[in-house]
Design a protein around this motif. Structure first.
Motif, short mmCIF file in Angstrom:
data_model
loop_
_atom_site.label_atom_id
_atom_site.label_comp_id
_atom_site.label_asym_id
_atom_site.label_seq_id
_atom_site.Cartn_x
_atom_site.Cartn_y
_atom_site.Cartn_z
N PRO A 174 44.31 30.24 34.24
CA PRO A 174 43.50 31.47 34.35
C PRO A 174 42.02 31.21 34.09
N TRP A 175 41.18 31.78 34.92
CA TRP A 175 39.73 31.72 34.71
C TRP A 175 39.29 32.81 33.73
N CYS A 176 40.10 33.84 33.63
CA CYS A 176 39.81 34.94 32.71
C CYS A 176 40.89 34.95 31.64
N PHE A 177 40.50 34.74 30.37
CA PHE A 177 41.51 34.59 29.32
C PHE A 177 41.01 35.20 28.02
N TYR A 178 41.97 35.44 27.10
CA TYR A 178 41.65 36.15 25.86
C TYR A 178 40.91 35.26 24.87
N PRO A 179 39.86 35.79 24.27
CA PRO A 179 39.27 35.10 23.11
C PRO A 179 40.17 35.29 21.90
N SER A 180 39.98 34.44 20.89
CA SER A 180 40.87 34.55 19.74
C SER A 180 40.72 35.84 18.96
N GLU A 181 39.59 36.49 19.05
CA GLU A 181 39.37 37.73 18.29
C GLU A 181 39.56 38.98 19.15
N PHE A 182 40.30 38.87 20.23
CA PHE A 182 40.54 40.05 21.05
C PHE A 182 41.27 41.10 20.20
N PRO A 183 40.90 42.37 20.30
CA PRO A 183 41.49 43.41 19.43
C PRO A 183 43.01 43.47 19.58
N SER A 184 43.67 43.54 18.43
CA SER A 184 45.12 43.64 18.45
C SER A 184 45.56 44.48 17.25
N TYR A 185 46.85 44.52 17.00
CA TYR A 185 47.40 45.35 15.93
C TYR A 185 47.30 44.64 14.58
N SER A 186 47.21 45.46 13.53
CA SER A 186 47.25 44.96 12.16
C SER A 186 48.46 45.56 11.45
N LEU A 187 48.99 44.80 10.53
CA LEU A 187 50.12 45.27 9.72
C LEU A 187 49.59 46.15 8.60
N VAL A 188 50.03 47.42 8.58
CA VAL A 188 49.52 48.35 7.55
C VAL A 188 50.57 48.72 6.52
N SER A 189 51.86 48.51 6.84
CA SER A 189 52.90 48.76 5.84
C SER A 189 54.13 47.95 6.18
N LEU A 190 54.89 47.59 5.14
CA LEU A 190 56.10 46.79 5.32
C LEU A 190 57.11 47.22 4.28
N ASN A 191 58.31 47.65 4.71
CA ASN A 191 59.34 48.14 3.80
C ASN A 191 60.67 47.48 4.11
N ASP A 192 61.46 47.25 3.07
CA ASP A 192 62.80 46.69 3.23
C ASP A 192 63.75 47.76 3.75
N THR A 193 64.73 47.31 4.55
CA THR A 193 65.81 48.18 5.04
C THR A 193 67.14 47.49 4.73
N LEU A 194 68.23 48.17 5.06
CA LEU A 194 69.55 47.59 4.80
C LEU A 194 69.76 46.29 5.57
N LEU A 195 69.17 46.21 6.76
CA LEU A 195 69.39 45.04 7.60
C LEU A 195 68.17 44.15 7.73
#
Length: 902
Positions: free
Chosen positions: A106-127
């Motif tokens: 590809p001549w057009c490709f993502y830079p490493s800092e392209f906007p993406s999602y951040s993890l804002v919460s993490l909780n345990d579940t049964l599985l």
């Protein structure tokens, strides 16, 4: 086969409907970041910043395509409008211009800092765990979703030892999105000692999965951005290997090329062609790691998608609807990966015994009497045949559930004659239902309208072969299943068919969409269209907005063949279009191939791939479907076809006949011998299907499955194995009397002579005259065989002959599954026998053969009482034994040519 047309779904008719987009949202892509040096950016960065040296520091192999749309000449302005890097690749093999859908750097490709999602919460579940992801900036695809949820399920299937996998589901909590309506097992146990390590990256969010024992990285989504928009979902992962298999259905080598290779999935009626989406959609791959371990990955999504492979190695999933629901299977050997995969999608059905015989068909018999003459000719020449088929010729005006009253007036008598000779009959059914007959004259259509929703059906024009318009039943509706069964039952009362061939069920259409056109909206023309043949989702099929009971066709299209197979009654169904879990309901043939040597070769890759995908009852049209076959090609194809799990000779209208009786005495005899060989090996094949049904094993398998540490075997697709014991080496080129075959380390015995090959893992040249296909038996194996006959019904009544290939210590083992061959679910109801054979050398020259039922298995079926071992051959004996004992009883024997017979 020909293409049907139409746009009508019985029950919940495929009425043309433009739904509210919120009501029918499609799936979205996932995770990402790019490797290489970080690009320092800020809110005020301009396009010029992406032309700096930092972009160029990202290696070409690690460049993930930011502008995958086809038919667009990607300019710097277009690329930088997406805040991506634009650098022409250093080679001519690039993707800057994609008017033909070509792949490349590809001549057009993502830079490493392209906007993406951040993890804002993490909780345990049964599985496992549940995470919430958020991002602040919307990207360039419309309907970008800023908050998504990730559910990680660390599951272990306690039903099967070591069948460990885990799954990840990424959804939009703010709306209800389409999910594939197939049942997957509900697991309630969270594994306490997983074979994997999971690492989460918080900002941007990424998921890394490592094999605990080796540290191999099986999944790494931090390599490129995650996208989750209304009609565009994308995530990428690095791969620990270049050895990638599966990702059906495509015409390719068994081992996929990872050098900028994009595979598109969207069911399509088209003869097998490279770089084209074909009849089925199977988003599952198996990967071989360093050291012989293997893992698998399955994305449960039915929308149109691209899978882009690049030489990093890495892989990108792009789909345009539904959710991201994926499973990772830990293996660690390739056979276990397949077992774990079918444990999720469903184990293949056990075929009725006659399904494994020789099938004969053609489009162009024209009359029932001409069909009958071919059957009689096969009998007269003593050529095995279990099943006769008819293509669309038999229908009255090409209408399902009818037969032509003049040309096929003797069809019921033909079927009765087949049954009298212990043979079976299968006919084609296409999903298109004629809508042009006078009211009251065609019950299937009239009754479908009566049971469905009247008023707004969309009728499509047809090719001149079909005089009128047709409609498509909606197999996502249980009402349609009842209607379909009633039609089958009524036709069976006239013609006592034994199985079904369901064709054209992509579903295929003679035009794009419908006679009244399709709406102009983002469902018919999504922001991103994968590389489907024709460039449109509706190309040679229905409008994407056509409404079915469970959803719109946009979401359901690739499920059509699966749903029709599910509605069709067992015991025997062969389907062209397939989707994961298809093996539970049908087998598959590899479509409208050509009578060319290349098609002969690529059929092996197709057969191996579908075994990997949990559909072991598979084969290609022997001798080729279209074009004129040649005698030598047909002989070689019949020899190879004798080792397809499903073997059928089938050719097209206007082509010369290509059944075995149509050729010279020399060719006819060679074909007959190949089929007799298959029939003699029926106990082996039937037992392999039992293991597929119960344990999720493959029937035909690549050599690497048995020798996963032998890297030389990873790319072999000109040979294959039946189970773990038989190695098949066919001739795939014209005008040769020899063939090169690879033999993994060990002892291998010529099946016909018992001559031994001792290999250190090398390629050997084998004699292969026109009347021979090379077959070798692996050391330590015992296989049960029977004297072959014209039908399997006769063959299976013969006593067993055991062929034993001794290992260096004089031992060998094998097994046999046996039932009446017809009753459904004999294993589940304990109406079967399972027998273990073992052989051991006692002292120096005494051989002991034992065959008995395993103590943990029942032998309730009456057929088991007739099983007897009449004779045996021993390969690997160097001196005359003093005794041979069978179940502790002395048996007479003779010694000759490295063999002992008794």
């Amino acid at each position: 086969m020909l293409v049907l047309c139409g746009a009508w779904l019985l029950g919940a008719v495929l009425w043309l409907h433009t739904p509210n987009q919120q009501e029918h949202k499609p799936p979205l892509p996932g995770p990402g970041q790019t490797p290489g040096p970080k690009v320092q950016t800020s809110a005020n960065d301009t396009a010029a910043s992406f032309r700096t040296e930092t972009c160029s520091l990202i290696p070409e192999a690690w460049r993930f395509d930011c502008y995958p749309e086809r038919g667009v000449v990607v300019t710097r302005e277009l690329c930088e409008a997406r805040n991506c890097c634009f650098i022409p690749a250093s080679t001519a093999f690039s993707s800057a211009s994609r008017p033909s859908g070509k792949n490349g750097i590809p001549w057009c490709f993502y830079p490493s800092e392209f906007p993406s999602y951040s993890l804002v919460s993490l909780n345990d579940t049964l599985l496992g765990q549940k995470a919430t992801l958020m991002k602040e900036v919307k990207t360039y695809y419309p309907g970008d979703i800023l908050t998504i949820e990730v559910e990680m399920r660390y599951e272990t299937d306690k039903r099967l030892l070591n069948h460990k996998f885990f799954s990840i589901k990424i959804t939009d909590p703010s709306s209800s999105r389409f999910e594939v309506p197939i049942s997957v097992p509900t697991v309630t146990n969270k594994t306490e000692s997983p074979d994997y390590i999971i690492e989460l990256s918080k900002q941007p969010f990424g998921l890394v999965v490592k094999r605990r024992s080796t540290g191999a990285v099986l999944l790494n989504t931090t390599v490129a951005p995650l996208f989750y928009a209304d009609q565009f979902l994308q995530f990428s992962t690095s791969l620990p290997t270049q050895f990638i298999y599966g990702l059906g259905e495509h015409r390719s080598t068994f081992l996929h090329d990872v050098h900028w290779n994009t595979l598109t999935m969207w069911a399509r009626d088209v003869p097998p062609t490279e770089q084209t989406n074909l009849y089925g959609a199977h988003p599952f791959y198996l990967a071989m790691e360093d050291g012989g371990n293997a893992h698998g990955f399955f994305l449960l999504n039915s929308n149109a998608m691209d899978v882009a492979l690049q030489p990093t190695p890495a892989l990108t999933w792009r789909t345009i609807g539904g959710i991201l629901d994926f499973y990772i299977f830990l293996g660690p050997d390739p056979g276990s990966v397949v077992q774990q995969y079918v444990d999720v999608v469903g184990y293949p059905a056990m075929p009725v015994y006659w399904a494994l015989g020789y099938h004969l068909c053609r489009w162009g018999y024209y009359t029932s009497n001409s069909t009958w003459e071919v059957v009689k000719s096969m009998r007269n020449y003593g050529i095995p045949q279990d099943v006769q088929w008819n293509d669309i010729d038999y229908m009255d005006k090409f209408m399902d559930f009818t037969y032509e009253s003049k040309k096929f007036d003797t069809l019921p008598e033909l079927v009765r004659d087949l049954h009298a000779h212990n043979q079976r009959y299968v006919m084609i059914l296409d999903p298109g239902i004629s809508s042009t007959q006078p009211e009251g004259s065609y019950w299937p259509f009239d009754e479908g309208v009566k049971r469905g929703s009247p008023g707004s059906a969309v009728w499509n024009p047809v090719d001149s072969v079909w005089p009128g318009l047709t409609a498509y039943p909606d197999f996502s509706d249980e009402v349609t299943h009842e209607w379909w069964y009633d039609n089958l039952q009524m036709f069976h009362d006239k013609v006592a068919f034994d199985g079904l061939w369901i064709d054209m069920n992509e579903p295929s259409n003679f035009l794009d969409g419908s006679t009244s056109g399709c709406p102009t909206n983002n469902l018919e023309n999504p922001p991103y269209t994968p590389g489907v043949l024709g460039g449109l989702l509706r190309a040679k099929t229905l409008c994407a907005t056509a409404q079915q009971k469970q959803s719109i066709h946009y979401n359901m299209h690739s499920l059509y063949g699966l749903m029709e197979a599910k509605a069709s009654a067992r015991p025997f169904v062969i389907s062209r279009s397939t989707f994961p879990s298809q093996g539970m309901y049908s087998g598959h043939w590899l479509g409208d191939n050509r009578s060319q040597w290349k098609d002969l070769y690529t059929s092996i890759a197709g057969m191996l791939t579908f075994n990997l995908l949990g559909i072991p009852l598979v084969g290609a049209d022997v001798c080729g479907f279209s074009e004129e076959t040649q005698e030598e090609l047909c002989v070689r194809w019949t020899q190879l076809g004798a080792f397809y799990p499903f073997t059928r000779n089938h050719n097209a209208i206007s082509m010369k006949p290509q059944d075995p009786t149509a050729f010279s005495p020399l060719a006819r005899t060679a074909m007959k011998e190949a089929l007799l060989l298959r029939y003699s090996l029926f106990p082996v094949l039937y037992t392999l299907f039992h293991h597929a049904h119960v344990h999720g094993h493959t029937v035909a398998r690549p050599i690497m499955f048995e020798f996963p540490k032998d890297v030389k075997a990873y790319g072999i697709d000109k040979q294959f194995m039946w189970g773990k014991s038989l190695l098949v080496t066919p001739v795939l080129d014209p005008g040769v009397v020899y063939v090169d075959g690879y033999f993994p380390e060990g002892l291998w015995y010529d099946y016909y002579t018992g001559d031994c090959v001792t290999s250190k893992g090398e390629e050997l040249q084998l004699n292969a005259p026109l009347d021979k296909i090379n077959l070798h038996l692996r050391e330590g194996s015992i296989i049960p065989t029977q004297a072959p006959n014209l039908t399997l019904w006769v063959s299976t009544g013969q006593p067993l002959h055991l062929v034993s290939a001794l290992s260096q210590d004089g031992s060998a083992s094998g097994d046999l599954f046996w039932d009446d061959g017809e009753t459904i679910d004999t294993y589940e109801t304990n109406q079967y026998a399972y027998i273990i054979f073992s052989i051991a050398q006692v002292l120096t020259f005494i051989y002991f053969v034992e065959y008995s039922n395993l103590p943990c298995v029942l032998s309730n079926h009456i057929e088991a009482s007739y099983i007897t071992v009449e004779s045996a051959s021993f390969y690997g004996v160097t001196e005359k034994p003093s005794r041979v004992l069978v179940n502790s009883q002395d048996a007479p024997f003779t010694y000759r040519n490295n063999q002992v017979r008794f």
